[in-house]
Design a protein around this motif. Structure first.
Motif, PDB file in Angstrom:
ATOM      1  N   ILE A   1      74.312   1.271 124.299  1.00  0.00           N
ATOM      2  CA  ILE A   1      74.770   0.010 123.705  1.00  0.00           C
ATOM      3  C   ILE A   1      74.084  -0.226 122.362  1.00  0.00           C
ATOM      4  O   ILE A   1      74.688  -0.746 121.425  1.00  0.00           O
ATOM      5  N   VAL A   2      72.825   0.165 122.264  1.00  0.00           N
ATOM      6  CA  VAL A   2      72.094   0.034 120.992  1.00  0.00           C
ATOM      7  C   VAL A   2      72.852   0.711 119.856  1.00  0.00           C
ATOM      8  O   VAL A   2      72.817   0.260 118.701  1.00  0.00           O
ATOM      9  N   LYS A   3      73.576   1.787 120.188  1.00  0.00           N
ATOM     10  CA  LYS A   3      74.251   2.600 119.172  1.00  0.00           C
ATOM     11  C   LYS A   3      75.682   2.154 118.892  1.00  0.00           C
ATOM     12  O   LYS A   3      76.390   2.793 118.110  1.00  0.00           O
ATOM     13  N   ASN A   4      76.129   1.058 119.515  1.00  0.00           N
ATOM     14  CA  ASN A   4      77.507   0.626 119.303  1.00  0.00           C
ATOM     15  C   ASN A   4      77.770   0.387 117.816  1.00  0.00           C
ATOM     16  O   ASN A   4      76.954  -0.222 117.122  1.00  0.00           O
ATOM     17  N   PRO A   5      78.908   0.867 117.296  1.00  0.00           N
ATOM     18  CA  PRO A   5      79.161   0.762 115.850  1.00  0.00           C
ATOM     19  C   PRO A   5      79.244  -0.673 115.337  1.00  0.00           C
ATOM     20  O   PRO A   5      79.033  -0.913 114.146  1.00  0.00           O
ATOM     21  N   ASN A   6      79.531  -1.636 116.206  1.00  0.00           N
ATOM     22  CA  ASN A   6      79.614  -3.023 115.754  1.00  0.00           C
ATOM     23  C   ASN A   6      78.261  -3.598 115.381  1.00  0.00           C
ATOM     24  O   ASN A   6      78.185  -4.686 114.805  1.00  0.00           O
ATOM     25  N   PHE A   7      77.168  -2.869 115.698  1.00  0.00           N
ATOM     26  CA  PHE A   7      75.833  -3.299 115.302  1.00  0.00           C
ATOM     27  C   PHE A   7      75.392  -2.657 113.992  1.00  0.00           C
ATOM     28  O   PHE A   7      74.233  -2.804 113.581  1.00  0.00           O
TER      29      PHE A   7
ATOM     30  N   ALA B   1      79.864  -8.809 121.622  1.00  0.00           N
ATOM     31  CA  ALA B   1      79.604  -7.626 120.798  1.00  0.00           C
ATOM     32  C   ALA B   1      80.869  -6.949 120.309  1.00  0.00           C
ATOM     33  O   ALA B   1      80.814  -6.112 119.400  1.00  0.00           O
ATOM     34  N   ALA B   2      82.020  -7.288 120.890  1.00  0.00           N
ATOM     35  CA  ALA B   2      83.290  -6.677 120.487  1.00  0.00           C
ATOM     36  C   ALA B   2      84.416  -7.638 120.841  1.00  0.00           C
ATOM     37  O   ALA B   2      84.395  -8.256 121.908  1.00  0.00           O
ATOM     38  N   PRO B   3      85.413  -7.784 119.969  1.00  0.00           N
ATOM     39  CA  PRO B   3      86.530  -8.682 120.275  1.00  0.00           C
ATOM     40  C   PRO B   3      87.361  -8.176 121.441  1.00  0.00           C
ATOM     41  O   PRO B   3      87.511  -6.967 121.635  1.00  0.00           O
ATOM     42  N   VAL B   4      87.901  -9.106 122.218  1.00  0.00           N
ATOM     43  CA  VAL B   4      88.728  -8.788 123.377  1.00  0.00           C
ATOM     44  C   VAL B   4      90.107  -9.417 123.192  1.00  0.00           C
ATOM     45  O   VAL B   4      90.228 -10.635 123.030  1.00  0.00           O
ATOM     46  N   ILE B   5      91.134  -8.576 123.194  1.00  0.00           N
ATOM     47  CA  ILE B   5      92.523  -9.033 123.102  1.00  0.00           C
ATOM     48  C   ILE B   5      93.030  -9.290 124.510  1.00  0.00           C
ATOM     49  O   ILE B   5      92.966  -8.418 125.374  1.00  0.00           O
ATOM     50  N   LYS B   6      93.543 -10.479 124.757  1.00  0.00           N
ATOM     51  CA  LYS B   6      94.021 -10.849 126.091  1.00  0.00           C
ATOM     52  C   LYS B   6      95.543 -10.727 126.153  1.00  0.00           C
ATOM     53  O   LYS B   6      96.265 -11.356 125.391  1.00  0.00           O
ATOM     54  N   VAL B   7      96.011  -9.899 127.087  1.00  0.00           N
ATOM     55  CA  VAL B   7      97.439  -9.680 127.323  1.00  0.00           C
ATOM     56  C   VAL B   7      97.789 -10.229 128.701  1.00  0.00           C
ATOM     57  O   VAL B   7      97.141  -9.860 129.690  1.00  0.00           O
ATOM     58  N   CYS B   8      98.785 -11.113 128.793  1.00  0.00           N
ATOM     59  CA  CYS B   8      99.184 -11.633 130.100  1.00  0.00           C
ATOM     60  C   CYS B   8     100.457 -10.944 130.575  1.00  0.00           C
ATOM     61  O   CYS B   8     101.268 -10.477 129.774  1.00  0.00           O
ATOM     62  N   THR B   9     100.619 -10.895 131.884  1.00  0.00           N
ATOM     63  CA  THR B   9     101.734 -10.158 132.475  1.00  0.00           C
ATOM     64  C   THR B   9     102.958 -11.020 132.709  1.00  0.00           C
ATOM     65  O   THR B   9     104.039 -10.488 132.963  1.00  0.00           O
TER      66      THR B   9
END
Length: 503
Positions: free
Chosen positions: A187-193, A429-437
């Motif tokens: 997680i330390v290496k995540n590109p968003n950081f 730490a990262a955006p989440v796109i929510k898709v409903c069914t």
């Protein structure tokens, strides 16, 4: 699609209700509804005798516990589970698709991170903890950082604490301790950081720097221990001083055009219903195929939720070593559940059942749909960073709050989350796109849902059209557009999966 119901495959002997069905309603012209059947639940299309196979997606969901008449309601009380696929009899490479749909967009605006195979979708100061003891102090420090320092750095998106319950009171050298340690380390290496490392520890914990940082990164520029400071105020001052230096570096970062090969997207589903495998997950799968065809990386996960469709996963793996890795990961989870005294019948959840999912087999078939049709280029252990691009199976647990952090550890820049029942889940730490069914969920939670896949069930859009819409939104979000949960600042805690003993 039939009137009032959706049938997935020609040989299926059940369909699911597009809306509530009532006694006396007619479907398919000549079938009379015998029970009050809730939306998304199954209705028998033919007469079935006790012991007959109930088919949806062309697979056996279970066997009828008693005689069933056409028009009857079929739910979790109606079925006996079939046996799980035998891991020793999997065949690989028999379903390798090469004609994936081609995307019209092949770049996004992201943050290049030297030395990282992926580009960031956000420019965030991530503060990693080594133990939960420091989180109280860090929360106060971060409040001050955001008030006093962050306004000076307008090109930095946020400051977040990667907190967790690991690090102390743990069997740090137990064989399975490698799982949480690998996750925290990556997680330390995540590109968003943005390549910046900031670790705050207490000083007496078992999770020492050498376990989560590379040797060249263990220095006073990246690491501080609270026990080295005389009192609370000096702790806060030290944290803020380190953060100020890191923020100044992150402030120099700018978005530049990046190829899709620099983007990693996680695909997950939670709060699933029977429409997940009809609308949301197939649309996500089509978006995944577009991403992979454009050179990007798409990850799907959740071992226990795909275990009953593992044979279909294996068929999309082109090589023996990755098929062997799949078997190894699935076997590990089988043993893990057995040691805990549970089996696959512990899934689906009460909410899944209320949404029409009767067995884990049914849930598995819907879950796999979000992986699309691309060949699987690599199977990785939970939280492992892939060495290949393309479609990745990331062997995580199935819980929403554990899967997301595992995908972060594997380099995910953003996540697509498909839900049928609804959830405000999100990551900082990262955006989440929510898709409903379902369209009614979009109408009910209009300010929480980004993409409405219910249009597929009503026939307003095809899976391909909705999947293309989602793909374009993925690239927009990767380029800086904020999805609903990010705009609302809804952030869940990081949950680290720890199968090792506590001491």
């Amino acid at each position: 699609m039939l009137k009032h119901v959706v049938k997935m495959r020609p040989n299926d002997n059940v369909a699911i209700a597009v809306h509530d069905l009532h006694v006396g309603d007619k479907i398919k012209g000549d079938i009379t509804v015998n029970d009050e059947i809730p939306q998304a639940h199954k209705i028998a299309l033919v007469n079935l005798a006790k012991g007959d196979a109930v088919l949806r997606y062309g697979v056996v969901l279970g066997y009828a516990k008693s005689d069933i008449q056409a028009g009857d309601w079929i739910n979790e009380t109606s079925l006996e589970l079939p046996p799980s696929p035998d891991l020793n009899k999997l065949t690989y490479g028999t379903n390798i698709r090469k004609d994936l749909p081609k995307p019209k967009r092949t770049t996004f605006m992201g943050y290049d991170v030297p030395g990282n195979k992926y580009a960031g979708t956000r420019n965030i100061l991530g503060i990693q903890t080594t133990v939960q003891c420091v989180v109280g102090v860090l929360k106060i420090a971060v409040d001050r950082i955001k008030q006093e320092l962050l306004p000076k750095y307008p090109h930095v998106d946020d400051v977040t604490v990667v907190s967790h319950q690991y690090g102390c009171g743990v069997a740090i050298d137990a064989p399975e301790a490698k799982v949480p340690i690998r996750e925290i380390r990556n997680i330390v290496k995540n590109p968003n950081f943005g390549g910046q490392i900031m670790v705050v520890g207490l000083g007496c914990e078992k999770l020492t720097p050498d376990r989560i940082l590379d040797p060249e990164d263990i220095n006073d520029d990246n690491l501080l221990y609270l026990q080295n400071y005389k009192g609370f105020e000096k702790m806060i001052t030290a944290i803020m001083a380190m953060a100020d230096k890191k923020l100044a570096i992150l402030e120099t970062h700018r978005r530049t055009e990046q190829p899709l090969s620099k983007l990693s997207v996680g695909f997950q589903c939670g709060g699933s219903d029977a429409f997940s495998g009809v609308t949301g997950n197939p649309s996500a799968g089509y978006a995944s195929d577009l991403l992979v065809a454009g050179g990007g990386t798409a990850m799907f996960s959740e071992v226990t939720e795909v275990r009953d469709g593992v044979n279909f996963i294996a068929q999309r793996i082109p090589d023996q070593p990755n098929c062997n890795k799949l078997v190894k990961e699935m076997s590990w989870f089988d043993n893990y559940l057995a040691k805990g005294g549970v089996d696959r019948s512990a899934n689906p959840t009460p909410g899944n059942r209320k949404g029409g999912l009767s067995t884990i087999v049914e849930k598995s078939m819907g879950s796999i749909a979000k992986s699309g049709t691309a060949p699987i280029s690599q199977v990785v252990s939970a939280g492992e960073i892939p060495t290949k691009r393309g479609l990745i199976f990331n062997a995580t647990p199935a819980g929403d709050f554990t899967t997301g952090p595992m995908q972060l550890a594997s380099g995910m820049g953003l996540e697509v989350f498909v839900t049928g029942r609804g959830t405000p889940y999100n990551l900082q730490a990262a955006p989440v796109i929510k898709v409903c069914t379902r369209t009614d969920l979009k109408e009910f939670w209009s300010d929480l849902i980004d993409i409405n896949a219910g249009k597929v069930a009503t026939g307003d859009l095809t899976v391909e059209e909705l999947g293309t819409e989602l793909f374009n939104f993925i690239l927009d979000v990767a380029s800086g557009e904020k999805p609903a949960a990010e705009r609302l600042k809804l952030y869940n805690d990081i949950c680290i999966f720890n199968p090792a003993p506590m001491t």
